[in-house]
Design an enzyme around this catalytic site. Structure first.
Site, mmCIF file in Angstrom:
data_model
loop_
_atom_site.group_PDB
_atom_site.id
_atom_site.type_symbol
_atom_site.label_atom_id
_atom_site.label_comp_id
_atom_site.label_asym_id
_atom_site.label_seq_id
_atom_site.Cartn_x
_atom_site.Cartn_y
_atom_site.Cartn_z
ATOM 1 N N VAL A 27 -3.678 6.769 16.035
ATOM 2 C CA VAL A 27 -4.366 5.901 15.067
ATOM 3 C C VAL A 27 -3.422 4.800 14.571
ATOM 4 C CG1 VAL A 27 -5.410 5.851 12.763
ATOM 5 C CG2 VAL A 27 -6.042 7.663 14.363
ATOM 6 N N GLU A 28 -2.168 5.128 14.359
ATOM 7 C CA GLU A 28 -1.228 4.140 13.816
ATOM 8 C C GLU A 28 -0.923 3.015 14.805
ATOM 9 O OE1 GLU A 28 0.044 3.638 10.877
ATOM 10 O OE2 GLU A 28 -0.817 5.391 9.896
ATOM 11 N N THR A 29 -0.611 3.381 16.048
ATOM 12 C CA THR A 29 -0.108 2.346 16.980
ATOM 13 C C THR A 29 -0.668 2.453 18.399
ATOM 14 O OG1 THR A 29 1.805 3.720 17.571
ATOM 15 C CG2 THR A 29 2.103 2.153 15.753
ATOM 16 N N TYR A 58 -9.604 7.059 7.039
ATOM 17 C CA TYR A 58 -8.398 7.192 7.857
ATOM 18 C C TYR A 58 -8.131 8.668 8.183
ATOM 19 C CZ TYR A 58 -3.426 7.290 9.038
ATOM 20 O OH TYR A 58 -2.230 7.523 9.662
#
Ligand SMILES: [Ca+2]
Length: 332
Positions: free
Chosen positions: A164-166, A316
């Site tokens: 999800v982050e990168t 998130y």
């Protein structure tokens, strides 16, 4: 010096051989970190006592001058070194725009926006995310297993956070961290104090870890590496998981260990539930998400709140949870 270099190389090779961390990476990231180990002092010879003065964008900024003075008095940085560094810092207009979104007028709605969750979910629960997550897990199997055992964190959540982050290291950001944090600290209002502290931590981090401060790049908000750690989190929670003597969050192995460490320190409990669907709103531990075809209600557990420590948003945390489950199902 040559001898030291060989020793370092040998130690690095040995560490890689022992951990198996760097073998066959799932994705190749451009190295946004320095490949030398020069310390901050290498750029600030001690005989340089006369101030070189601040030039460039921030030449007349009293706030930057005060910040430099603070770093000199509090942390014994060289004033001429910091003057030279901040003379190269750039004010980034897009960072200012992103930090100051247009104001949201009107009362806060009683229910989340219809469809907001559905649209958010579609960004992260995709075939590409699931397949790349499975590949990332396979390619870093040893590190993920070791991190899961060492820190007591379910492996699929380590993988999902990085997804999800990168997108597993593909989108680590291209903004120079020094520019991002300088802009946010001195050219915005809303969270200026927070970002000033992060800038302070960033300079300390570069000195401690041997990074050249103009080199690291990341998000517009100053987050770094596969797990998008802010500098204060980097200093507190990053781990050298491949034992090469450096904490490098652009490295898959160090990132895996560091994300697991972050979860552990925020109270993750392995093999405990995260969230389950429920019918309607039933008190404190229920959240409501606005799907296209009406609201979804979920009963959430303490682990859900641990995910929110990473990013304080129900959408998130739910995306991380659902991606984790989808990757685990396909991985097994
Ligand atoms: Ca390392």
């Amino acid at each position: 010096m040559k001898n030291t270099g060989y020793k370092r190389l040998f130690k690095l090779a040995l560490a890689l051989a022992l951990t198996g961390c760097a073998g066959n990476p799932a994705v190749k990231t451009d190295a946004p970190y320095p490949n030398n180990t020069a310390t901050i002092h290498d750029h600030a010879p001690e005989y340089q006592t006369q101030s070189l003065g601040l030039t460039g964008t921030y030449a007349n900024s009293l706030a930057v001058q005060n910040f430099i003075r603070h770093m000199v008095l509090e942390h014994h940085f060289s004033e001429s070194y910091l003057n030279s560094l901040f003379s190269k810092a750039k004010r980034l207009d897009y960072v200012i725009r992103l930090e100051n979104p247009p104001p949201d007028f009107g009362p806060k709605p009683a229910h989340p926006k219809s469809g907001g969750w559905t649209r958010y979910r579609q960004q992260f629960i995709t075939e590409a995310h699931i397949n790349n997550g499975v590949a990332f897990w396979s390619n870093n199997a040893d590190a993920i297993q070791k991190a899961s055992v060492t820190y007591g964190v379910d492996p699929e959540y380590i993988v999902a956070i990085i997804g999800v982050e990168t997108f597993f290291g593909r989108n680590v950001g291209k903004t120079r961290i020094l520019d991002a944090l300088t802009t946010l600290a001195f050219d915005t209002q809303r969270r200026a104090k927070f970002f000033t502290t992060e800038l302070e931590n960033y300079l300390l981090m570069t000195r401690e870890e041997g990074y050249e401060p103009l080199q690291p790049v990341g998000s517009w908000a100053g987050a770094m590496g596969l797990g998008q750690f802010m500098p204060s989190s980097f200093r507190r929670l990053a781990v050298d998981f491949n034992n090469d003597g450096h904490r490098n969050l652009w490295d898959q192995c160090d990132a895996v260990g560091s994300v697991a460490h972050y979860f552990a320190r925020n109270g993750w409990q392995r093999n405990m539930p995260v969230a389950e669907p429920t019918r309607g709103y039933s008190g404190e531990s229920t959240i409501e998400l606005g799907a296209t075809n009406g609201s979804e209600y979920w009963r959430v557990h303490p682990n859900f709140k641990v995910i929110k420590k990473y990013n304080n948003s129900d959408k998130y945390a739910m995306a991380v949870h659902q991606l984790a489950l989808a990757i685990k199902q396909r991985h097994l």
